[in-house]
Scaffold this motif. Sequence first.
Motif, mmCIF file in Angstrom:
data_model
loop_
_atom_site.group_PDB
_atom_site.id
_atom_site.type_symbol
_atom_site.label_atom_id
_atom_site.label_comp_id
_atom_site.label_asym_id
_atom_site.label_seq_id
_atom_site.Cartn_x
_atom_site.Cartn_y
_atom_site.Cartn_z
ATOM 1 N N ALA A 126 39.969 28.663 33.919
ATOM 2 C CA ALA A 126 39.759 28.525 35.278
ATOM 3 C C ALA A 126 40.732 29.817 35.792
ATOM 4 O O ALA A 126 40.037 30.530 36.996
ATOM 5 N N ASP A 127 41.676 30.188 35.123
ATOM 6 C CA ASP A 127 42.611 31.223 35.755
ATOM 7 C C ASP A 127 41.630 32.469 35.912
ATOM 8 O O ASP A 127 41.617 33.459 36.543
ATOM 9 N N PHE A 128 40.827 32.647 34.617
ATOM 10 C CA PHE A 128 39.876 33.763 34.559
ATOM 11 C C PHE A 128 38.683 33.888 35.391
ATOM 12 O O PHE A 128 38.672 34.994 35.861
ATOM 13 N N VAL A 129 38.277 32.615 35.508
ATOM 14 C CA VAL A 129 36.970 32.574 36.722
ATOM 15 C C VAL A 129 37.705 33.001 38.053
ATOM 16 O O VAL A 129 37.003 33.619 38.690
ATOM 17 N N ARG A 130 38.804 32.501 38.418
ATOM 18 C CA ARG A 130 39.314 32.890 39.648
ATOM 19 C C ARG A 130 39.664 34.321 39.943
ATOM 20 O O ARG A 130 39.282 34.842 40.847
ATOM 21 N N GLY A 131 40.390 34.867 39.062
ATOM 22 C CA GLY A 131 40.639 36.139 38.959
ATOM 23 C C GLY A 131 39.681 37.108 38.959
ATOM 24 O O GLY A 131 39.729 38.228 39.713
ATOM 25 N N ARG A 132 38.610 36.847 37.870
ATOM 26 C CA ARG A 132 37.307 37.789 37.966
ATOM 27 C C ARG A 132 36.477 37.478 38.938
ATOM 28 O O ARG A 132 36.013 38.565 39.507
ATOM 29 N N PHE A 133 36.270 36.347 39.919
ATOM 30 C CA PHE A 133 35.408 36.284 40.683
ATOM 31 C C PHE A 133 35.948 35.752 42.107
ATOM 32 O O PHE A 133 35.570 34.759 42.348
ATOM 33 N N PRO A 134 36.986 36.174 42.471
ATOM 34 C CA PRO A 134 37.528 35.657 43.542
ATOM 35 C C PRO A 134 36.732 35.393 44.884
ATOM 36 O O PRO A 134 36.870 34.404 45.631
ATOM 37 N N ALA A 135 36.112 36.461 45.282
ATOM 38 C CA ALA A 135 35.205 36.109 46.573
ATOM 39 C C ALA A 135 33.971 35.152 46.264
ATOM 40 O O ALA A 135 33.786 34.367 47.080
#
Length: 483
Positions: free
Chosen positions: A305-314
């Motif tokens: 989850a942290d990777f997804v939120r960090g990689r695709f914030p918009a």
Amino acid sequence: MNRSVKEVYDVLIVGSGAAGLHAALSLDAGFSVLVLSKDAADVCNSAYAQGGVAAVLNPQEDNEELHFQDTMIAGGHRNDPAAVRVLVHEGPASVLELRELGVAFDTGRDGALDLTLEGGHSRRRIAHHEDQTGAEIVRGLLAALAGRPNISLAADTVLTRLEKDAGGFHALIEQGGAFATVNARFCILATGGIGRVFRYTTNSPVATGDGIVFAEKLGARIKGMNLVQFHPTALARGPEERFLISESVRGEGAKLLNSRGERFMQRYDGRGELAPRDVVSRCIMEEARRTGSNEFYLDITAEPADFVRGRFPAIYRKCMEYGIDMTKDRIPVYPCQHYLMGGIDVDLNARTTVDGLYAVGECSHTGVHGANRLASNSLLEALVFSRRAAADILAAGHAPAEVRPLTPAQGKPAPVELRETIQGMVQESFFVTANLEKARENLPRVEAIARQMEDGYADSRGLTELRSLAGVAALILKEVLSA
């Protein structure tokens, strides 16, 4: 009218996306330049680009030949090989130049560019800034532009008429209800895409194809208007302007699922979710027929989850607006109009068939993309060929434009309600694949609207865009029927 707008320039650039801004910055300080932005300076398709810009930036694992072959394969080998060679050879320097201008691409802990993977690429070669690469590039270019006293930028300024004679180009522009004439020896059209001719598009509000219609009226050759790319994974929620779920989401592990929660791409193509965009879009339509459902999803919940939120914030924030937590939920997606591979036909120096007129970016047809654009090659094309246009102008040298005033037309307000009529006709005639019966039925109708717009109406942004939409619709449907 903005006091910074003068009567005469060396170069008039219409459009403030990556191509237009980069062209302006590539001209030297001895050339006076005016950049027109129909809306705010950062409202453009370039700023909407999420995934990144593709180039061979890790020569230990990648090379120009691989990028060339990936581009040719994605384009169905209908690309111009010479243009593709220029793109892949000059592309790396163009991307590195952006870094020098202050564009902040993501890097790893070692400071090297963090390169991602997208559909159709055989190597990780996509430089990016989170999932907002285009916006970061436009920001960086605008910041650089502010330090160039020879360049003026007129925001919220509409080109309503463009004429040419032996003395150069004469442009009638409108800003806040006031009109003025700008004269220039050279003109670069960088007006972007045509998405607003479709009912559903990922494109910005300014993407009405203005430059293509202006160029055609000047006698420029237009080519490949039926080469429209439908992106397979637009968010299947919200208004007619659909939010794009970047190709890089699949590049980072997302799976494409049908209404039954099954992966299906391998049934149609061995490349699976990372097949080129046109392939994935057609496969979705075929799978919809097979299952009897238009429900499709992207699933990246297997990634941290942290990777997804960090990689695709918009993308994460946009999905959350619709109550979709992409770290836990599947993202509903469906194909949507995204990009035009055709447009104003140009040579390797971005020259049109009209002397002194250039076209760069999405409004141009360089031949780079063939029948289907490889992901993240669009920003690269904008950079490479805008620099070439500027170099060609610099080589031609100064030639002062003659001053010729243009008078705005008076008349009725433009019937802007016809926009929806045009969009409906195009949407039903051409979505992923063509409906030839509808195209034959609708072509004379859009041609009639185009003729209607020629006389009796007052010059305005609404009239300019309506003329553009009708003209673009006719060009598309003609080529659909002749293909």
